[in-house]
Design an enzyme around this catalytic site. Structure first.
Site, PDB file in Angstrom:
ATOM      1  N   HIS B  59      67.956   9.776  84.520  1.00 14.76           N
ATOM      2  CA  HIS B  59      67.096   9.917  85.691  1.00 14.76           C
ATOM      3  C   HIS B  59      65.628  10.061  85.294  1.00 14.76           C
ATOM      4  O   HIS B  59      64.755   9.457  85.888  1.00 14.76           O
ATOM      5  CB  HIS B  59      67.550  11.139  86.502  1.00 14.76           C
ATOM      6  N   HIS B 105      67.267   8.611  96.574  1.00 18.45           N
ATOM      7  CA  HIS B 105      67.779   9.980  96.655  1.00 18.45           C
ATOM      8  C   HIS B 105      69.258   9.915  97.041  1.00 18.45           C
ATOM      9  O   HIS B 105      69.721  10.595  97.948  1.00 18.45           O
ATOM     10  CB  HIS B 105      66.965  10.819  97.651  1.00 18.45           C
TER      11      HIS B 105
END
Lengths: 229, 759, 79
Positions: B59, B105
């Site tokens: 990430h 998200h």
């Protein structure tokens, strides 16, 4: 003549109202910080839309205790023109400058769309350039726009010609289907008893240029300008 | 260990080896742990280990994707040159730039859709205003499983609710986007949010911790325990126990964000902020090491100076907290008070937590105790990268070679069209965008529902146009071609409103990259996208990768979402997709010849929404794309809009030509009479999603001029019919196949999603 | 430390749209005996000192926490 646009933390239509007055109406206008306690020198004060204090607790509940609201009360008592748009309307109700309250939309959802409102009072300082029954195309954008008041207050509003605008269809019929939020009697905007304080859920500052889809909001602001000059 | 020596002679106490189960639980493998030990010359402290684990996750560290992302020219240049900024800035002339970025998200939204989506919006906005740009518009690209499943309806409802809650309150218009529904997103919803901001080119702010001795200020909200290790959470597959990971989800406070926007922009105007970065994933760890690494400096901070929301937080928790609505500002020494005063005025905290050093190290103190001391660059820029194996997935040949000729023509074309219009992917998304304030800031001149949103730029004649596009099914059937079509369709949508492409931001959503088939899809998509972006002169300037979008049952379709920015030179010369009244000529501007248009090869139903919605099939090859032909179509439409010839322009995509025509009718509240020619079945003529086609309408007297432009660009145009009456009537080879009242089309298209959601 | 628990609900005469939706959802889940649902707010206030806390909390409710036009309130104080 001078306009003031009040800025609460969380206001988000303050810049739009400022732009409408300064750039479209070409009138002098200032921002007024919520800590301000003096409104001397202003002729019309705008409480803009947005989410003052996040609308936490209740829409407008916390903003009404800002120092500036004391000054707004005095300003209104002296006969100054006050217009609350959307969150500004909610704050004016919480501050008891206008009767009633604004509840969550009966759809329970935020609604942003162009719709139609009918002018019910064509003599007020905010609408005298319109004619009675005129249909304006102005957008709404709110989650808590369901106007509520006690039946006796509603009767008073009607009898004293204090209902400014009602939601209607494109032909001016006030119908249940054209009521976007469940407001009592399709009310979209009202006046105080003296006629110098107005509140409305639709956003006239969003309908001031052809480019944006409508210029009908200009009628509201120009009414104010002409009344003051 | 000189690397660990403080100016005052202080060092981190030599620590014991960390047990493998601890670092593995944090997401580091054995080799990565060894790498940490090598970098430090000793075993890490618990706090240091946490910092590496989060910064070296996919990430934050892009350990799997970075080698592939170098296919994007700007990314390659940035990595090899000056380093990456938070969001790309695109010069639009007149002294203005547009900052643009898209972010996913997905994982937080799968667990807690409302807050997951809300904080996604908050994060992307901070990416924009941290550059000194005022956010002027947001968009989102959402994907869910089928709406017959209550869980998917719940996710859809609450994701939209969360975006509305946050976006409406901060006063940034959410002007559009896309929502698609496919079974593969069940349990793996995709929530991609895009934001753009306007900045004067000479006022761009940078995320660099310049000037040793300058104070480091933490502004915004207090720090709590929320979201600790959210970043590593986003780098693992969701399993049945994901629900129990709920504490990882951060809570958004849009009111604070609104104040943070105003305060940050006001503070930047003072000129006393030398560097600033938002805090998203990995919180203070990420913002301190990245700003220091970019400036080639270091930083000394004391976690005890961080304003906390909860008692008893450890340095580990403070360094890794992902509490929202915070920024790290590096302030010119001696001007701390002026800057702090602005944040205080807006009711926000502004605390000096440390200072910039010149030794390239991040020193973290807990009061007097040194708890971490690591090279900034090792965290920010030296995440180990891996070249993963790739392997063409087995399913591809099977689905591509499906015999489409075995599929029967529908019994009733009207019913097929109505069913298609009611398919949630195609149906009107008014239910969604009515919940978003799409008009605040009063610059939205083309409202949601058209091919692209248009935002005027005050003080100029210009406007920008925005669109997000991706057909995941195409990418599943052919990742390379699917990704190219996503770019081509985005450019086509921009052309339909009169805008030339300027730049792209992307969100690359895939399954587990450690599976060779998934990584193959990823590589092929990036290859296709990189090539198409160069061709359409819209370089990728920013973006985000989201892997591990899979549950034990299934992975998502490869979904490389393209967010494209375009420029309209004169805002008066713009176009929308609704037909405008009776009597206009309806014309197909196509990259193909009339002969191609009638052929069966070109008009294959492979990958179409028709096959999916009517026959439940995701098979065949996506439609053919020839980028040169595509571009010529765009040029014709752009020139026609510039000469004010057109009353409408609408691209042909999901649902084919019949859907495009129906939408033009519904939105314009007018009927149409259409005649098509086809050598294969009417279904193909009506519903094939043949690329490089735009339906335009115009007054008959302007047709000659349109022809001239088309000839000049070597594009064939075909008159399909005219706007008329209150019905859509389509004949194929003079045989009437469609005859439906606009009212009924409207009912199917407009009411489909509200009916499903309000049931 | 004394604690005030404040409960705020819409007046019975007002339509509680949220409550209505929740009632419908409960009915769908098979709870056929649900005759009404009203949704309100619950506010926890930690106080210091003693004095007339009842009076003080009542004041808070009337001034800020509840809007008497649309809402009722009640509270209890834990000492």
């Amino acid at each position: 003549m001078k306009f003031g646009v009040i800025q609460f933390p969380g206001s988000n239509c303050d810049q739009d109202a400022y732009y409408a007055i300064r750039d479209v109406l070409q009138q002098p206008v200032d921002y007024i910080w919520h800590q301000e306690s003096n409104l001397a020198g202003y002729d019309c004060v705008i409480l803009p839309g947005g989410f003052s204090y996040g609308d936490y607790l209740r829409t407008g509940a916390i903003a009404r205790f800002s120092p500036v609201m004391g000054a707004v009360q005095e300003f209104a008592d002296r006969g100054g023109l006050v217009i609350g748009i959307c969150n500004g309307f909610q704050i004016l109700c919480e501050a008891h400058l206008l009767p009633g309250a604004l509840l969550a939309n009966n759809t329970l959802r935020f609604r942003c769309k162009y719709l139609h409102v009918r002018v019910e009072n064509d003599t007020s300082s905010f609408t005298h350039l319109c004619y009675r029954g005129q249909v304006l195309r102005i957008p709404i954008a709110h989650h808590s726009g369901c106007y509520y008041c006690e039946p006796d207050v509603l009767k008073e509003l009607e009898e004293q010609d204090r209902i400014l605008l009602r939601y209607c269809d494109r032909d001016g019929n006030v119908t249940e289907q054209s009521n976007p939020n469940g407001s009592v009697s399709n009310i979209a905007g009202i006046l105080n008893e003296q006629g110098n304080v107005a509140g409305m859920m639709p956003h006239p500052e969003r309908a001031v240029e052809d480019l944006l889809g409508s210029e009908d909001g200009v009628l509201i602001f120009r009414s104010i300008v002409e009344r003051l000059s | 260990m000189s690397a660990n020596r403080e100016p005052g002679g202080r060092t981190v106490q030599a620590t014991l080896p960390i047990p493998p189960e601890v670092y593995r639980e944090m997401g580091l493998n054995d080799a990565e742990y060894q790498r940490v030990v090598e970098v430090l010359g000793r075993h890490p402290t618990y706090t240091e280990l946490g910092m590496y684990a989060v910064m070296w996750s996919e990430h934050c560290g892009y350990k799997f994707s970075r080698p592939i992302l170098k296919l994007f020219r700007k990314y390659r240049e940035a990595i090899e040159g000056s380093g990456l900024e938070n969001a790309g800035v695109i010069d639009i002339g007149d002294g203005f730039g547009i900052a643009m970025k898209m972010e996913s998200h997905n994982h937080p939204s799968a667990v807690e859709p409302f807050q997951g989506a809300a904080t996604g919006v908050g994060g992307i906005l901070r990416d924009i205003f941290t550059m000194g740009a005022r956010p002027i518009a947001s968009m989102n690209s959402l994907r869910f499983g089928n709406l017959d499943d209550p869980r998917n309806r719940y996710l859809f409802e609450h994701v939209v609710g969360g975006i509305a809650f946050y976006g409406n309150c901060v006063g940034v218009p959410t002007v559009g986007g896309e929502v698609c529904f496919e079974e593969c997103y069940s349990g793996n919803p995709l929530v991609n949010v895009l934001s753009v901001g306007l900045v004067r080119i000479d006022e761009i702010a940078f995320a660099r911790a310049c000037g040793p001795g300058n104070p480091v200020m933490l502004v915004g909200s207090r720090t709590g325990r929320d979201g600790i290790h959210g970043a590593t959470f986003a780098s693992v597959e969701l399993g049945p126990d994901s629900e129990s990971r709920r504490p990882n989800v951060q809570i958004g406070d849009p009111f604070t964000e609104k104040c943070l926007i105003e305060a940050t922009l006001e503070a930047l105007k003072t000129g006393y902020i030398v560097g600033i970065q938002d805090m998203g994933a990995a919180g203070i760890t990420c913002s301190t090491c990245e700003t220091a690494a970019k400036a080639g400096t270091g930083m000394r901070i004391d976690v005890r100076k961080v304003p906390l929301r909860e008692e008893g937080m450890t340095p580990y928790e403070i360094m890794l907290s992902e509490s929202q609505e915070r920024m790290l500002a590096i302030v010119q020494k001696g001007h701390e008070d002026e800057v702090a005063r602005i944040f205080t005025k807006w009711g926000l905290n502004a605390s000096i937590i440390g200072e910039v050093t010149d030794d390239g190290l991040i020193h973290v103190y807990d009061g007097n105790e040194l708890v971490a001391q690591v090279p900034a660059k090792s965290l920010a820029e030296e995440a180990p990268t891996y070249v993963l194996d790739t392997e063409e997935p087995e399913y591809l040949k099977r689905v591509q070679s499906y015999d489409l000729s075995s599929i029967p023509e529908p019994d009733d074309y009207n019913q097929a069209l109505l069913k298609l219009l009611a398919s949630p992917t195609i149906a009107s998304k008014e239910w969604v965008y009515e919940q978003y304030d799409h008009m605040v800031q009063t610059n939205t001149v083309v409202l949601p529902g058209s091919d692209a949103a248009v935002i005027r730029i005050r003080g100029t004649k210009k406007a920008i146009a925005l669109t997000t596009d991706c057909n995941g099914r195409y990418c599943y059937l052919d990742p390379y071609l699917g990704a190219q079509i996503a770019v081509a369709e985005a450019a086509r949508n921009l052309a339909c409103c009169g805008a030339k492409p300027l730049a792209v931001t992307d969100c690359l959503n895939f399954g587990n990259p450690e599976k060779p088939e998934v990584f193959w899809q990823f590589r092929r998509c990036v290859e296709g996208m990189a090539e198409a972006c160069e061709f359409f002169e819209a370089p990728v300037v920013s973006g985000n990768v989201s892997f591990y979008n899979e549950t034990p049952d299934a992975a998502i379709y490869p979904t490389p979402v393209v967010g494209m920015l375009g420029l309209i030179e004169d805002v008066q010369k713009r176009c929308t997709s609704a037909f405008k009244g009776e009597g206009d000529v309806i014309v197909l501007v196509s990259g193909w010849t009339a002969e191609d248009e009638a052929s069966c090869d070109l008009n294959s139903l492979g990958g179409s929404e028709y096959l999916k919605a009517i026959h439940g099939l995701a098979v065949g090859k996506p439609p053919v794309l020839v980028m040169e032909k595509e571009k010529r179509v765009h040029r014709v439409v752009l020139r026609a809009i510039d000469q004010m010839l057109l009353n409408s322009a609408h691209d042909c995509s999901d649902g084919g030509l019949a859907t495009t025509l129906a939408e033009g009718c519904i939105m314009g509240d007018v009927g149409a009479q259409i005649s098509l020619v086809s050598n294969c079945g009417p279904a193909a003529a009506l519903f094939a999603e043949t690329q490089s086609r735009i339906v335009v309408s115009l007054p008959a007297e302007k047709l000659g001029k349109l022809r001239e432009i088309a000839e000049d660009e070597q594009v064939e145009i075909t008159v399909l019919g005219r706007t008329h009456g209150d019905k859509l009537e389509i004949a194929v080879n003079d045989e009437p196949v469609i005859n439906v009242k606009i009212m009924d089309l409207k009912e199917a298209w407009c009411r489909s999603i509200p009916r499903t959601m309000e049931d | 430390m004394p604690k005030a628990n404040v409960y705020i609900t819409l007046k019975p005469s007002l339509l509680d749209a949220q409550g209505k939706v929740v009632q419908g959802a409960l009915e769908k889940l098979g709870y056929t005996n649900v005759s009404a649902v009203r949704i309100g707010k619950y506010i926890q206030i930690e106080l210091e000192g003693d004095g007339d806390l009842e009076q003080q909390v009542d004041d808070m409710c009337r001034k800020l926490l509840a809007n008497p036009v649309i809402e009722d309130y009640r509270f209890e104080i834990e000492r």
